[in-house]
Design a protein around this motif. Structure first.
Motif, mmCIF file in Angstrom:
data_model
loop_
_atom_site.group_PDB
_atom_site.id
_atom_site.type_symbol
_atom_site.label_atom_id
_atom_site.label_comp_id
_atom_site.label_asym_id
_atom_site.label_seq_id
_atom_site.Cartn_x
_atom_site.Cartn_y
_atom_site.Cartn_z
ATOM 1 N N ARG A 89 0.672 -0.984 0.507
ATOM 2 C CA ARG A 89 -0.176 -0.053 0.087
ATOM 3 C C ARG A 89 0.553 1.554 -0.217
ATOM 4 O O ARG A 89 -0.073 2.642 -0.881
ATOM 5 C CB ARG A 89 -0.757 0.012 1.388
ATOM 6 C CG ARG A 89 -2.295 -0.263 1.148
ATOM 7 C CD ARG A 89 -3.194 -0.314 1.921
ATOM 8 N NE ARG A 89 -2.975 -0.465 3.141
ATOM 9 C CZ ARG A 89 -2.929 -2.053 3.196
ATOM 10 N NH1 ARG A 89 -3.542 -3.120 2.729
ATOM 11 N NH2 ARG A 89 -2.728 -2.429 4.999
ATOM 12 N N THR A 90 1.936 1.033 0.701
ATOM 13 C CA THR A 90 3.044 2.560 0.867
ATOM 14 C C THR A 90 3.712 2.752 -0.329
ATOM 15 O O THR A 90 3.607 3.748 -0.676
ATOM 16 C CB THR A 90 3.769 2.513 1.844
ATOM 17 O OG1 THR A 90 3.254 1.749 3.029
ATOM 18 C CG2 THR A 90 4.862 2.903 1.871
ATOM 19 N N MET A 91 3.800 1.446 -1.091
ATOM 20 C CA MET A 91 4.621 1.779 -2.496
ATOM 21 C C MET A 91 4.134 2.388 -3.327
ATOM 22 O O MET A 91 4.406 2.867 -4.436
ATOM 23 C CB MET A 91 4.991 0.497 -2.601
ATOM 24 C CG MET A 91 6.132 -0.242 -2.349
ATOM 25 S SD MET A 91 8.033 1.210 -1.814
ATOM 26 C CE MET A 91 8.544 1.358 -3.723
ATOM 27 N N GLN A 92 2.351 2.148 -3.451
ATOM 28 C CA GLN A 92 1.688 2.036 -4.613
ATOM 29 C C GLN A 92 0.618 3.195 -3.916
ATOM 30 O O GLN A 92 0.889 4.253 -5.405
ATOM 31 C CB GLN A 92 0.255 1.457 -3.750
ATOM 32 C CG GLN A 92 0.337 0.016 -4.302
ATOM 33 C CD GLN A 92 -0.909 -0.879 -4.479
ATOM 34 O OE1 GLN A 92 -2.068 -0.722 -3.481
ATOM 35 N NE2 GLN A 92 -1.401 -2.146 -5.361
ATOM 36 N N ALA B 74 10.677 9.687 -9.056
ATOM 37 C CA ALA B 74 10.207 10.180 -7.492
ATOM 38 C C ALA B 74 10.792 8.433 -6.164
ATOM 39 O O ALA B 74 11.640 8.162 -5.912
ATOM 40 C CB ALA B 74 10.785 10.771 -6.784
ATOM 41 N N SER B 75 10.034 7.629 -7.011
ATOM 42 C CA SER B 75 10.051 6.353 -6.268
ATOM 43 C C SER B 75 11.242 5.216 -6.113
ATOM 44 O O SER B 75 11.222 4.196 -4.913
ATOM 45 C CB SER B 75 8.392 6.020 -6.884
ATOM 46 O OG SER B 75 8.330 4.850 -7.878
ATOM 47 N N SER B 76 11.620 5.507 -7.456
ATOM 48 C CA SER B 76 13.191 4.081 -7.457
ATOM 49 C C SER B 76 12.693 3.486 -8.550
ATOM 50 O O SER B 76 12.912 1.969 -8.095
ATOM 51 C CB SER B 76 14.348 4.164 -6.095
ATOM 52 O OG SER B 76 14.314 5.655 -6.079
ATOM 53 N N ALA B 77 11.072 2.694 -8.107
ATOM 54 C CA ALA B 77 10.871 1.831 -8.875
ATOM 55 C C ALA B 77 11.196 1.506 -10.736
ATOM 56 O O ALA B 77 10.918 2.522 -11.380
ATOM 57 C CB ALA B 77 9.080 1.911 -9.168
#
Length: 83
Positions: free
Chosen positions: A47-50, A59-62
């Motif tokens: 949930r946090t990553m979503q 900016a999420s580094s995904a």
């Protein structure tokens, strides 16, 4: 398995005043509880990553799947090196 079945073998230790001081649970129940906690922790992480991905994708580094998929397929096509 329901709550009654899970807790049927739980034992409580009480002191002389009748206050519960400890709980003894079967090992199988302990493992079940740990697994449930880990699953809950994993769901919270997802949930946090979503949320991070929705707010700031770059900016999420995904990594994008299409980029990783090519790297994986290239790596699996390369035979392992000989010692």
């Amino acid at each position: 398995m329901n709550l009654a079945e899970l807790t049927k073998d739980v034992q409580f230790t009480v002191d002389q005043q009748g206050q519960t001081t400890a709980v003894v649970i079967p090992v199988a129940l302990w493992h079940t509880l740990i697994e449930l906690l880990e699953d809950t922790e994993d769901r919270e992480l997802v949930r946090t990553m979503q949320d991070r991905l929705r707010q700031h994708p770059e900016a999420s580094s995904a990594l994008r799947w299409r980029d990783v998929e090519k790297q994986w397929s290239d790596a699996s096509a390369t035979p392992p090196s000989q010692p």
